[in-house]
Design an enzyme around this catalytic site. Sequence first.
Site, PDB file in Angstrom:
ATOM      1  N   SER A 252       1.447   0.969  10.712  1.00  0.00           N
ATOM      2  CA  SER A 252       1.217   0.838  12.158  1.00  0.00           C
ATOM      3  C   SER A 252       0.949   2.212  12.788  1.00  0.00           C
ATOM      4  CB  SER A 252       2.444   0.187  12.794  1.00  0.00           C
ATOM      5  OG  SER A 252       3.577   0.987  12.528  1.00  0.00           O
TER       6      SER A 252
ATOM      7  N   PHE B  65       3.207  -3.678   4.381  1.00  0.00           N
ATOM      8  CA  PHE B  65       3.563  -4.954   3.722  1.00  0.00           C
ATOM      9  C   PHE B  65       2.361  -5.852   3.471  1.00  0.00           C
ATOM     10  CE2 PHE B  65       3.345  -6.604   8.066  1.00  0.00           C
ATOM     11  CZ  PHE B  65       2.796  -7.868   7.852  1.00  0.00           C
TER      12      PHE B  65
ATOM     13  N   CYS C 285      -5.667  -5.492   8.630  1.00  0.00           N
ATOM     14  CA  CYS C 285      -6.058  -4.449   9.589  1.00  0.00           C
ATOM     15  C   CYS C 285      -7.527  -4.594   9.962  1.00  0.00           C
ATOM     16  CB  CYS C 285      -5.785  -3.070   9.012  1.00  0.00           C
ATOM     17  SG  CYS C 285      -6.854  -2.689   7.633  1.00  0.00           S
TER      18      CYS C 285
ATOM     19  N   LYS D  43       5.758   4.957  -2.275  1.00  0.00           N
ATOM     20  CA  LYS D  43       6.866   4.417  -1.472  1.00  0.00           C
ATOM     21  C   LYS D  43       6.283   3.174  -0.792  1.00  0.00           C
ATOM     22  CE  LYS D  43       8.525   3.771   2.058  1.00  0.00           C
ATOM     23  NZ  LYS D  43       8.713   2.362   2.551  1.00  0.00           N
TER      24      LYS D  43
ATOM     25  N   GLU E 155       9.331  -1.727   2.076  1.00  0.00           N
ATOM     26  CA  GLU E 155      10.580  -2.311   1.561  1.00  0.00           C
ATOM     27  C   GLU E 155      10.596  -3.825   1.754  1.00  0.00           C
ATOM     28  OE1 GLU E 155      10.088  -0.461   4.117  1.00  0.00           O
ATOM     29  OE2 GLU E 155      11.401  -0.919   5.812  1.00  0.00           O
ATOM     30  N   ARG E 156       9.585  -4.354   2.492  1.00  0.00           N
ATOM     31  CA  ARG E 156       9.522  -5.810   2.661  1.00  0.00           C
ATOM     32  C   ARG E 156       8.828  -6.482   1.481  1.00  0.00           C
ATOM     33  NH1 ARG E 156       7.613  -6.512   8.854  1.00  0.00           N
ATOM     34  NH2 ARG E 156       6.809  -4.411   8.667  1.00  0.00           N
TER      35      ARG E 156
HETATM   36  P1  NAD Z   1       4.808  -0.139   9.266  1.00  0.00           P
HETATM   37  O1  NAD Z   1       4.237   1.002  10.022  1.00  0.00           O
HETATM   38  O2  NAD Z   1       5.980  -0.841   9.849  1.00  0.00           O
HETATM   39  O3  NAD Z   1       5.290   0.338   7.804  1.00  0.00           O
HETATM   40  C1  NAD Z   1       4.426   1.044   6.949  1.00  0.00           C
HETATM   41  C2  NAD Z   1       5.263   1.949   6.045  1.00  0.00           C
HETATM   42  O4  NAD Z   1       5.965   2.907   6.844  1.00  0.00           O
HETATM   43  C3  NAD Z   1       6.313   1.204   5.228  1.00  0.00           C
HETATM   44  O5  NAD Z   1       6.336   1.736   3.937  1.00  0.00           O
HETATM   45  C4  NAD Z   1       7.614   1.469   5.981  1.00  0.00           C
HETATM   46  O6  NAD Z   1       8.733   1.533   5.128  1.00  0.00           O
HETATM   47  C5  NAD Z   1       7.367   2.832   6.613  1.00  0.00           C
HETATM   48  N1  NAD Z   1       8.031   2.980   7.919  1.00  0.00           N
HETATM   49  C6  NAD Z   1       8.215   2.007   8.851  1.00  0.00           C
HETATM   50  N2  NAD Z   1       8.816   2.518   9.934  1.00  0.00           N
HETATM   51  C7  NAD Z   1       9.021   3.837   9.688  1.00  0.00           C
HETATM   52  C8  NAD Z   1       9.597   4.909  10.442  1.00  0.00           C
HETATM   53  N3  NAD Z   1      10.090   4.717  11.658  1.00  0.00           N
HETATM   54  N4  NAD Z   1       9.620   6.129   9.886  1.00  0.00           N
HETATM   55  C9  NAD Z   1       9.115   6.346   8.657  1.00  0.00           C
HETATM   56  N5  NAD Z   1       8.566   5.363   7.897  1.00  0.00           N
HETATM   57  C10 NAD Z   1       8.510   4.128   8.409  1.00  0.00           C
HETATM   58  O7  NAD Z   1       3.605  -1.150   8.966  1.00  0.00           O
HETATM   59  P2  NAD Z   1       3.678  -2.616   8.362  1.00  0.00           P
HETATM   60  O8  NAD Z   1       4.273  -3.528   9.386  1.00  0.00           O
HETATM   61  O9  NAD Z   1       4.278  -2.580   7.019  1.00  0.00           O
HETATM   62  O10 NAD Z   1       2.119  -2.940   8.184  1.00  0.00           O
HETATM   63  C11 NAD Z   1       1.315  -3.454   9.210  1.00  0.00           C
HETATM   64  C12 NAD Z   1       0.563  -2.361   9.915  1.00  0.00           C
HETATM   65  O11 NAD Z   1      -0.252  -1.651   8.987  1.00  0.00           O
HETATM   66  C13 NAD Z   1      -0.403  -2.902  10.964  1.00  0.00           C
HETATM   67  O12 NAD Z   1      -0.332  -2.087  12.091  1.00  0.00           O
HETATM   68  C14 NAD Z   1      -1.760  -2.791  10.292  1.00  0.00           C
HETATM   69  O13 NAD Z   1      -2.863  -2.688  11.174  1.00  0.00           O
HETATM   70  C15 NAD Z   1      -1.586  -1.538   9.503  1.00  0.00           C
HETATM   71  N6  NAD Z   1      -2.549  -1.449   8.420  1.00  0.00           N
HETATM   72  C16 NAD Z   1      -3.581  -0.582   8.563  1.00  0.00           C
HETATM   73  C17 NAD Z   1      -4.547  -0.495   7.582  1.00  0.00           C
HETATM   74  C18 NAD Z   1      -5.707   0.444   7.736  1.00  0.00           C
HETATM   75  O14 NAD Z   1      -6.468   0.588   6.787  1.00  0.00           O
HETATM   76  N7  NAD Z   1      -5.894   1.092   8.865  1.00  0.00           N
HETATM   77  C19 NAD Z   1      -4.457  -1.286   6.437  1.00  0.00           C
HETATM   78  C20 NAD Z   1      -3.377  -2.156   6.315  1.00  0.00           C
HETATM   79  C21 NAD Z   1      -2.420  -2.230   7.319  1.00  0.00           C
END
Ligand code: NAD
Length: 492
Positions: free
Chosen positions: A231, A154, A286, A178, A181-182
């Site tokens: 994450s 997001f 991040c 994909k 969804e937020r």
């Molecule tokens: P998230 O892991 O909750 O969601 C990321 C994606 O995964 C979304 O598209 C979501 O729909 C999907 N998803 C969520 N839960 C899932 C599950 N149980 N099974 C399958 N798919 C699932 O992350 P977020 O809250 O949207 O973003 C923040 C996180 O992203 C933070 O941890 C941040 O550090 C990380 N991030 C990392 C980088 C990097 O370059 N390393 C860059 C940006 C963000």
Amino acid sequence: MAQQTALLETNYYGGAWQGNTASGTVDITNPATGEVHAQIGLSGPADVDAAVAAAVAAFPAWRRTPPQDRIQYLFRFRELLLKRADDIARTTTMENGKTFAEAKAELQRGIENVEVACGIPSLMQGYNLEDVASGIDEIMIRQPLGVAVAITPFNFPSMIPLWFLPYAIATGNTFILKPSERVPLTARLLFELLHETGLPAGVCNLVVGAKPAVDALLHHKDVRAISFVGSTPVAKYIYSEGSNYGKRVQCQGGAKNYVVVMPDADLDMTAKIVSDSAFGCAGQRCLAVSVAVTVGDAGKKFNQAIVDLASSIRTGNGLEKGVQMGPVITADSKSRILHLVEKGVKEGGKVLLDGRKSASGTTGNFIDPTILTGIDSSNPLTSTEIFGPVLTVNESNTLDDAIETLSASAFGNSAAIFTSSGAAARKFRYEVPAGNIGVNIGVAAPMAYFPFSGWRDSFMGVLHGQGKDAIEFYTDKKVVIERWPKEWARKF
Ligand code: NAD
């Protein structure tokens, strides 16, 4: 205030907008105002099957389209992104909460990836050698994989999809995004612009959904490659599940970024840069600094300087002039962050700047900049990712101790040092186990022509996003060995 809104079509495949409600619907809420400004449907396996089928159908013709012709769509896309930058940024602010200036800045970083991918006719070239044995030549060519997928978070709704999409299609793959969804509305706008470029149907596709959509993509036999950013627990799941199903997978995970402040640093400049890093995008980056370790007596001046700067940051609705920091993404995030701060305080932490009672009111998910000190290394405030506007400040006697402290973190996304000593900077660069290193830089975000690195629990895979790694990730190498005896030429 919730209000009734029409259900928006957010899936795009086969060159047209498509409805989807297979896994329910969600409201898209403005994190600054609490207003619902859209309602969207969530995709299920049938939606995913339809999008993958469109991408599969488009692949043979797209793959045969000369690279020089493929990039013409990206040139057009770049122009449209620039022309509609304000609309895209406004949409990002409304669904994500970051300020309009931050939303425009992230889009610019995304556009840079489109520009780099326009160099594919050069970047995608293989290599060859004549006479590896007498009359035998060897050639390495790169070919696209087929259908590639990106699953994105997001916090950067326009930039992160653009870490992948331009490279995937420029190298001749077809692509499915994909998004989180937020924040589906920014992605929707990007796809409206892609549609305007005249890109052939099925080359780029959008599927909005949550876990059911992700699982359908992970398990689909026709998906060849998966890029993920999000994450760490989800990154680990996607890396193992995707690999298990035979995909090429790269997963960028969560982070806990440290900055080391040496006593010989320009401490006023350092405080300004660290404040921007910790509180920019409300700490939901991040690459945001989360823990500052001051060495020797650096803390005396640094702590006061950063408290002064952070206390003057104006939080509020990111569309309003003068607002420097927006809310966090959801009410749940806000209460999780506040709970972490309270636990830190209960376990002996001292609050240097208390942002828990934000002046910006209660309708949005606001937390003002918060700075704590005296937090134990076992406390979740120092051991887990906070993803909010909270900075912890610790002290260390030596650079060695500071490096030891940050090396104990499970994450390795980024680390930075502020110093005027080349030797200290080199030692830091050499020894620190993180993928993106800043020297007098607060957010060490690689440019599009460098890999967006990340180590340990912040990255799973071999090839990173962006730059030359992206070309490697999105292509298969084929080696051809040819024998053409010179005697055969004499026949003509
Ligand atoms: P998230 O892991 O909750 O969601 C990321 C994606 O995964 C979304 O598209 C979501 O729909 C999907 N998803 C969520 N839960 C899932 C599950 N149980 N099974 C399958 N798919 C699932 O992350 P977020 O809250 O949207 O973003 C923040 C996180 O992203 C933070 O941890 C941040 O550090 C990380 N991030 C990392 C980088 C990097 O370059 N390393 C860059 C940006 C963000």
